[in-house]
Design an enzyme around this catalytic site. Sequence first.
Site, PDB file in Angstrom:
ATOM      1  N   LYS A  68      37.240  51.938  21.891  1.00  0.00           N
ATOM      2  CA  LYS A  68      37.131  50.737  22.734  1.00  0.00           C
ATOM      3  C   LYS A  68      35.994  49.798  22.293  1.00  0.00           C
ATOM      4  CE  LYS A  68      39.248  52.840  26.777  1.00  0.00           C
ATOM      5  NZ  LYS A  68      39.198  53.146  28.213  1.00  0.00           N
ATOM      6  N   ASP A 108      40.640  48.157  32.440  1.00  0.00           N
ATOM      7  CA  ASP A 108      40.148  49.336  33.185  1.00  0.00           C
ATOM      8  C   ASP A 108      39.372  48.892  34.424  1.00  0.00           C
ATOM      9  OD1 ASP A 108      41.052  51.333  31.428  1.00  0.00           O
ATOM     10  OD2 ASP A 108      39.295  51.123  30.147  1.00  0.00           O
TER      11      ASP A 108
HETATM   12  P1  NDP Z   1      32.165  59.171  27.964  1.00  0.00           P
HETATM   13  O1  NDP Z   1      32.195  60.284  26.962  1.00  0.00           O
HETATM   14  O2  NDP Z   1      31.884  57.787  27.508  1.00  0.00           O
HETATM   15  O3  NDP Z   1      31.046  59.529  29.101  1.00  0.00           O
HETATM   16  C1  NDP Z   1      31.003  60.801  29.673  1.00  0.00           C
HETATM   17  C2  NDP Z   1      29.967  60.816  30.800  1.00  0.00           C
HETATM   18  O4  NDP Z   1      30.118  62.060  31.467  1.00  0.00           O
HETATM   19  C3  NDP Z   1      28.516  60.721  30.356  1.00  0.00           C
HETATM   20  O5  NDP Z   1      27.810  59.948  31.301  1.00  0.00           O
HETATM   21  C4  NDP Z   1      28.047  62.179  30.357  1.00  0.00           C
HETATM   22  O6  NDP Z   1      26.669  62.324  30.649  1.00  0.00           O
HETATM   23  C5  NDP Z   1      28.842  62.721  31.528  1.00  0.00           C
HETATM   24  N1  NDP Z   1      29.111  64.157  31.467  1.00  0.00           N
HETATM   25  C6  NDP Z   1      29.876  64.812  30.575  1.00  0.00           C
HETATM   26  N2  NDP Z   1      29.937  66.134  30.885  1.00  0.00           N
HETATM   27  C7  NDP Z   1      29.194  66.295  32.012  1.00  0.00           C
HETATM   28  C8  NDP Z   1      28.880  67.409  32.820  1.00  0.00           C
HETATM   29  N3  NDP Z   1      29.331  68.640  32.545  1.00  0.00           N
HETATM   30  N4  NDP Z   1      28.103  67.211  33.912  1.00  0.00           N
HETATM   31  C9  NDP Z   1      27.651  65.977  34.205  1.00  0.00           C
HETATM   32  N5  NDP Z   1      27.905  64.873  33.483  1.00  0.00           N
HETATM   33  C10 NDP Z   1      28.676  65.042  32.390  1.00  0.00           C
HETATM   34  O7  NDP Z   1      33.557  59.281  28.751  1.00  0.00           O
HETATM   35  P2  NDP Z   1      34.429  58.116  29.401  1.00  0.00           P
HETATM   36  O8  NDP Z   1      33.558  57.244  30.214  1.00  0.00           O
HETATM   37  O9  NDP Z   1      35.282  57.502  28.364  1.00  0.00           O
HETATM   38  O10 NDP Z   1      35.435  58.956  30.363  1.00  0.00           O
HETATM   39  C11 NDP Z   1      34.944  59.601  31.513  1.00  0.00           C
HETATM   40  C12 NDP Z   1      36.085  60.218  32.332  1.00  0.00           C
HETATM   41  O11 NDP Z   1      36.938  59.206  32.842  1.00  0.00           O
HETATM   42  C13 NDP Z   1      36.978  61.176  31.540  1.00  0.00           C
HETATM   43  O12 NDP Z   1      37.246  62.288  32.346  1.00  0.00           O
HETATM   44  C14 NDP Z   1      38.240  60.366  31.292  1.00  0.00           C
HETATM   45  O13 NDP Z   1      39.374  61.203  31.179  1.00  0.00           O
HETATM   46  C15 NDP Z   1      38.298  59.522  32.576  1.00  0.00           C
HETATM   47  N6  NDP Z   1      39.038  58.261  32.429  1.00  0.00           N
HETATM   48  C16 NDP Z   1      40.056  57.958  33.291  1.00  0.00           C
HETATM   49  C17 NDP Z   1      40.728  56.756  33.219  1.00  0.00           C
HETATM   50  C18 NDP Z   1      41.843  56.462  34.167  1.00  0.00           C
HETATM   51  O14 NDP Z   1      42.522  55.446  33.977  1.00  0.00           O
HETATM   52  N7  NDP Z   1      42.081  57.258  35.182  1.00  0.00           N
HETATM   53  C19 NDP Z   1      40.388  55.736  32.215  1.00  0.00           C
HETATM   54  C20 NDP Z   1      39.295  56.144  31.346  1.00  0.00           C
HETATM   55  C21 NDP Z   1      38.653  57.352  31.459  1.00  0.00           C
HETATM   56  P3  NDP Z   1      25.518  62.307  29.479  1.00  0.00           P
HETATM   57  O15 NDP Z   1      25.199  60.858  29.261  1.00  0.00           O
HETATM   58  O16 NDP Z   1      24.391  63.054  30.093  1.00  0.00           O
HETATM   59  O17 NDP Z   1      26.101  62.969  28.289  1.00  0.00           O
END
Ligand code: NDP
Length: 263
Positions: free
Chosen positions: A63, A99
Amino acid sequence: MKKFVIFGNPVAHSKSPQMQNAGFENLKYDAIYKKHHLDDGNIIKKTFLKNNYEGANITVPHKEHAFKNADEVRGLAKKIQAVNTYINENGKVIAYNTDAPGFLKAIESFGKVKTVLLLGAGGTAKAIALALQESNIDVTVLNRSEGKLEFFKNEGITSYSWDNFESKEFDLIVNSTSAGLKDDYLPCDKELLESVFKTAKFAFDCVYGKITPFLALAKENELEIKDGEDMLLYQGFLAFELFTKAKADNKVLEGMRKGLRGE
Ligand code: NDP
């Protein structure tokens, strides 16, 4: 026949083709939507034009690349700095982020929401936070680590890491972390969640198609819950309207929902 795709890596799991093709069928629009696995996000614009695609969606991890490569970025995407939709306008690549408005449509069913606690600070959180801010809904970001908070602070959004969180009352708690997607983790400490759930009314998880531990705990605490299906559907529906240049109706939307569910 017009050609549309979703770019991603991986992309095999994507449900966008079944959703978008159902929309085309409903509208009797002569087009086909396929998956395009792309390893190198730097060549996304070149690949889009070379294949004569009319439009595309872009998913993880491209993206930001798609944003940087576009000829023109429209709307809130300019601030989010990530796009999920490309349109070919006379050989020029125009980019959008659906989104953000997709999320806003998805939470409309909750009714009036004034304050939101947004868990996570990844790409999805950026779109959600700016969409909320633009709608004059008070948003606070809480993330596991400090590193990704700079973006939000620069936009004037109150942001905390787990270490320095200062709680208040929130109407809606949103999980935009990937905790619960492929594991059984909560997105943050259970006690913290239970304390914010005490005064909140609604919980939304961006993960779709399952009750995550986050949603299960929210339900236990008597909040109204919702998974990410509508967000996925609405971002797709808004992209579909850009693809077809048509104002699609509820019949098309419900057709796309059935496509998404594989019904
Ligand atoms: P990113 O990889 O960009 O960000 C992930 C985030 O999750 C970070 O802030 C990370 O924190 C945090 N994180 C990951 N694992 C954990 C954990 N075990 N405990 C706490 N925090 C955690 O992901 P995206 O933003 O692209 O996607 C996030 C979610 O949204 C996914 O599950 C994806 O499937 C969903 N999604 C759904 C959409 C929809 O249309 N329904 C559209 C897009 C995404 P840190 O910074 O500390 O690593």
